[in-house]
Structures are given as structure tokens and as C-alpha cells.
Design a protein around this motif. Structure first.
Motif, short mmCIF file in Angstrom:
data_model
loop_
_atom_site.label_atom_id
_atom_site.label_comp_id
_atom_site.label_asym_id
_atom_site.label_seq_id
_atom_site.Cartn_x
_atom_site.Cartn_y
_atom_site.Cartn_z
N HIS A 1 0.77 -1.22 0.05
CA HIS A 1 -0.17 0.05 -0.05
C HIS A 1 0.66 1.22 -0.12
CE1 HIS A 1 -3.75 -2.19 0.19
NE2 HIS A 1 -3.36 -2.73 1.09
N LYS B 1 -0.30 3.48 -7.02
CA LYS B 1 -1.44 2.64 -7.14
C LYS B 1 -1.37 2.01 -8.56
CE LYS B 1 -6.57 3.11 -6.91
NZ LYS B 1 -7.71 3.69 -6.77
N GLN C 1 -12.21 -0.77 -11.90
CA GLN C 1 -12.84 -1.34 -10.89
C GLN C 1 -12.29 -0.63 -9.56
OE1 GLN C 1 -11.90 -5.41 -10.75
NE2 GLN C 1 -12.80 -5.91 -8.80
N TYR C 2 -11.15 -0.11 -9.42
CA TYR C 2 -10.58 0.62 -8.46
C TYR C 2 -10.29 2.04 -8.48
CZ TYR C 2 -10.02 -4.39 -6.91
OH TYR C 2 -10.29 -5.79 -6.63
N GLN C 3 -11.21 2.41 -9.34
CA GLN C 3 -10.80 3.83 -9.42
C GLN C 3 -10.98 4.91 -8.23
OE1 GLN C 3 -13.49 5.69 -12.34
NE2 GLN C 3 -12.73 7.67 -12.16
N ASP C 4 -12.06 4.28 -7.34
CA ASP C 4 -12.31 4.96 -6.10
C ASP C 4 -12.07 4.33 -4.83
OD1 ASP C 4 -12.73 7.59 -7.40
OD2 ASP C 4 -14.77 6.81 -7.73
N LYS C 5 -11.43 3.06 -5.01
CA LYS C 5 -11.27 2.14 -3.94
C LYS C 5 -9.98 1.85 -3.68
CE LYS C 5 -15.53 -0.57 -5.56
NZ LYS C 5 -15.88 -1.70 -5.87
N GLU C 6 -9.69 1.31 -2.24
CA GLU C 6 -8.39 0.67 -2.08
C GLU C 6 -8.21 -0.55 -2.78
OE1 GLU C 6 -6.07 1.06 1.99
OE2 GLU C 6 -6.98 -1.01 2.00
N VAL C 7 -6.72 -0.80 -3.31
CA VAL C 7 -6.59 -1.81 -4.04
C VAL C 7 -6.04 -2.96 -2.89
CG1 VAL C 7 -5.01 -2.94 -5.80
CG2 VAL C 7 -5.85 -0.43 -5.87
N PRO C 8 -6.76 -4.11 -3.04
CA PRO C 8 -6.38 -5.03 -2.20
C PRO C 8 -5.07 -5.70 -2.52
CG PRO C 8 -7.99 -5.93 -3.41
CD PRO C 8 -7.89 -4.38 -3.78
#
Length: 217
Positions: A129, A133, A164-171
């Protein structure tokens, strides 16, 4: 330039920049590596953390590739990769490995031999993290070392993940994380005149102690 056998045979560079002795090195190889690494940083070398990692299959067939060191301490030397890559599969069967750093401008080389272990999931999560990104998404998009039909497969996968992860945290994917090389042997090489290079080797004698010896070049 005509490239032939003689052209390659006659490539020579005299090493005169420094010397290395048993009395001048630190008591342990991690401290000595830290000193040399700091000097590589001060010399403004291009990516001084570039190193070659050599692994082998369970029956001894070797392979090597260039990676980036991402940390070191008294426990060892850390890097991150795909656990399902060729090197990851080899490490799972044979954890013995070697690293080589070569700083040409300083006429120095460091060779490290030891055993690899995975770092903790928490440590891998923290580093994952901390990455850009795009790099996080790339780790998911690429099935490292697998045969693919063309580059577009990668680019399309990355494009889909960006949406898919535009506004999300990437796991962090479960197949991605860190390894630490726990050294048993560390050798410091300083180029010398007339090819009489200085080679100082540390060999672990127990969990806390190292024996320091000089090797013939």
C-alpha cells in the motif's frame, strides 16, 4: 566498431579507486553493507538498490534476474515479488539463494548467500500500500512468468482494474509479497590494480557472530 572475439577479449578497465582490508571493515556484514550502500547513495548512482537474485530448482538448475532491494536490517535483505512467478516456485522448493550488487562507478561488488523466507503478511501489506496505485494494479494484472498471447492482454487487464478500483483501495493479492534473504556468507569485493582485487568475506559462525577472512582474487 567491429564486434569479434578480440574486441571482447581486449575490453579492460584498471581498478584504482580504493582498497579494502580486514582492519578497515566493520565487525559485521550488515554494518559494512550499510556503509557501502550509503556511499553509493552519496555518489548519486543510478538505482543503487538494483541487484541480481539467483535461485535454483530443487535439483540445482539455476536462474537469475535483476530486482530491487527494498530494505535490509540485521535479519537480512528484503525484496517483493509474485509468489507464483518462476522464482517464487523455485524458492518454494529450494530456499537457498544468492544476491549480487555491483556498483561499477565505485568498483565494488557485494555477494550474499543464504536462505529465503517470506516476510509477514502485515509487512507485505504495508509495503504494497506504499506503492503507487498503478504499481499495485500492475501486480494484479500480471500473471508473472506465465505465457501470454500479446501485450494487449496486460493492457486490457490493467484498464479493467483501473475502472474497478478507481475510487477504492486496491487489495494486496494473496500471491504477492516479500521475501527476506537471511545471510550465511557475505563477500565485499573492491577492485584492485593488476587484478589483485580485495575480497573480504564474512561467514556466519552462530546466530550473532561472524568470521572475517580474506580471499584470493
Amino acid at each position: 566498431m567491429t564486434l569479434n572475439k578480440e574486441t571482447i577479449q581486449n575490453l579492460r578497465q584498471e581498478y584504482l579507486s580504493a582498497t579494502l582490508s580486514e582492519k578497515s571493515v566493520a565487525d559485521d556484514p550488515i554494518s559494512q553493507f550499510a556503509k557501502w550502500f550509503a556511499e553509493a547513495l552519496d555518489a548519486d548512482l543510478y538505482e543503487p538498490n538494483v541487484m541480481t537474485l539467483a535461485t535454483a530448482t530443487h535439483d540445482g538448475k539455476p536462474s537469475a534476474r535483476v530486482l530491487l532491494l527494498k530494505g535490509f536490517d540485521n535479519n537480512g535483505f528484503t525484496f517483493y515479488t509474485n509468489y507464483l512467478s518462476r522464482k517464487g516456485k523455485e524458492i518454494a522448493k529450494n530456499p537457498s539463494a544468492a544476491m549480487v550488487f555491483y556498483w561499477a562507478e565505485l568498483e565494488r561488488q557485494v555477494r550474499i548467500e543464504g536462505h529465503l523466507e517470506k516476510v509477514s503478511k502485515e509487512e507485505s501489506e504495508r509495503y504494497f500500500h506504499s506503492r503507487p496505485k498503478a504499481s499495485q494494479l500492475g501486480a494484479i494484472a500480471s500473471q508473472q512468468s506465465q505465457i501470454i498471447p500479446n501485450r494487449e492482454v496486460l493492457e486490457n487487464a490493467l484498464h479493467d482494474l483501473e475502472g474497478q478500483y478507481q475510487d477504492k483501495e486496491v487489495p494486496k493479492p494473496s500471491h504477492w509479497g516479500g521475501y527476506i534473504l537471511k545471510p550465511q556468507i557475505v563477500e565485499f569485493w573492491q577492485g584492485g590494480a593488476a587484478r589483485l582485487h580485495d575480497r573480504i568475506m564474512y561467514k556466519r559462525t552462530d546466530k550473532k557472530s561472524w568470521k572475517v577472512v580474506r580471499l584470493a582474487p
